[in-house]
Design an enzyme around this catalytic site. Structure first.
Site, PDB file in Angstrom:
ATOM      1  N   ASP A 197       2.134   9.334  -8.014  1.00 27.12           N
ATOM      2  CA  ASP A 197       3.260   9.230  -8.942  1.00 27.12           C
ATOM      3  C   ASP A 197       2.777   8.917 -10.355  1.00 27.12           C
ATOM      4  O   ASP A 197       2.044   7.947 -10.569  1.00 27.12           O
ATOM      5  CB  ASP A 197       4.226   8.133  -8.487  1.00 27.12           C
TER       6      ASP A 197
ATOM      7  N   ASP B 203      -4.421   9.394  -7.841  1.00 28.56           N
ATOM      8  CA  ASP B 203      -3.133   8.725  -7.710  1.00 28.56           C
ATOM      9  C   ASP B 203      -2.068   9.819  -7.579  1.00 28.56           C
ATOM     10  O   ASP B 203      -2.328  10.995  -7.857  1.00 28.56           O
ATOM     11  CB  ASP B 203      -2.899   7.855  -8.949  1.00 28.56           C
TER      12      ASP B 203
ATOM     13  N   ASP C 215      -3.088   7.297 -13.851  1.00 32.63           N
ATOM     14  CA  ASP C 215      -2.321   7.320 -15.096  1.00 32.63           C
ATOM     15  C   ASP C 215      -2.018   5.946 -15.669  1.00 32.63           C
ATOM     16  O   ASP C 215      -1.296   5.860 -16.667  1.00 32.63           O
ATOM     17  CB  ASP C 215      -0.983   8.029 -14.848  1.00 32.63           C
TER      18      ASP C 215
END
Length: 221
Positions: free
Chosen positions: A8, A6, A165
């Site tokens: 951001d 991922d 995240d």
């Protein structure tokens, strides 16, 4: 091994740039900008959902026409919002170690394609990644598995690890049948123990060891 990241909240903290865009868009409407906390809570599921959350947070009635207008203005500004993004600690070295170790790396983000490419170029990420999928490049965004599976296919197939995240990333990995490494210092909205993961880590110095464990686990199957 194939490693799908991922963007951001995982590799970079881009919330200050997104907050700055919100200030421009909302300012034109006489509304206050998002706070940095709101911004981090709103990202992760694509720009369309972010705009919906932004509108709701500032009491802006959402109609299809109104959303389309604000979304268009948001994306137009978002493409150039790269100056405030920063890497999380250890990311640059970790990516260099993995790349140098012969691993294939892919970037899988719900961020729209043009802003994603702009921040990749600004931060020198383009030469590092062997595959790239962003919002709008496939029919379905994360947590649908389409984007992650396309990344793995573009890397040539084979065993893969997904690194993200958030709960959205955890669900993406599960839907794609991939083991998941959770970076705990990003934009997650839930406690760590409420997010399913195979490994959790709070600094990128630990990632190479996780990749080695993932490889060993795959060989043992």
């Amino acid at each position: 091994m194939n490693i799908v990241f991922d963007l951001d909240g995982t590799l970079i903290d881009s919330a200050p740039d997104i907050q700055a865009v919100s200030a421009k868009i909302l300012g034109k409407l006489g509304k206050p900008a998002l706070t940095i906390e709101e911004t981090r809570n709103f990202v992760g599921e694509g720009a369309r959902i972010l705009v919906s959350r932004m509108m709701a947070a500032r009491g802006i009635e959402e109609t299809p026409e109104r959303h389309a207008q604000i979304f268009g203005e948001f994306v137009a500004e978002y493409e150039f919002a790269v100056e405030k993004a920063v890497f999380y600690p250890g990311v640059v070295d970790a990516l260099a170690v993995l790349k140098g170790g012969g691993h294939k790396l892919a970037l899988c983000t719900n961020k729209p394609e043009l802003p994603a490419r702009a921040v990749m170029k600004h931060m020198g990420l383009e030469p590092i990644f062997d595959a790239f999928i962003a919002g709008g490049m496939t029919k379905n965004p994360k947590p649908d598995p389409e984007m992650a599976l396309k990344c793995v296919a573009d890397l040539g197939g084979g065993p893969a690890l997904y690194v993200g995240d958030s709960g959205t990333d955890a669900q993406t990995a599960a839907n794609a049948g991939l083991p998941f490494a959770l970076y705990t210092e990003g934009y997650r909205k839930s406690p760590v123990d409420e997010i399913p993961y195979d490994w959790a880590f709070d600094h990128f110095d630990l990632l190479a060891g996780i990749v080695a464990e993932a490889q060993a686990r795959h060989r043992a199957v």
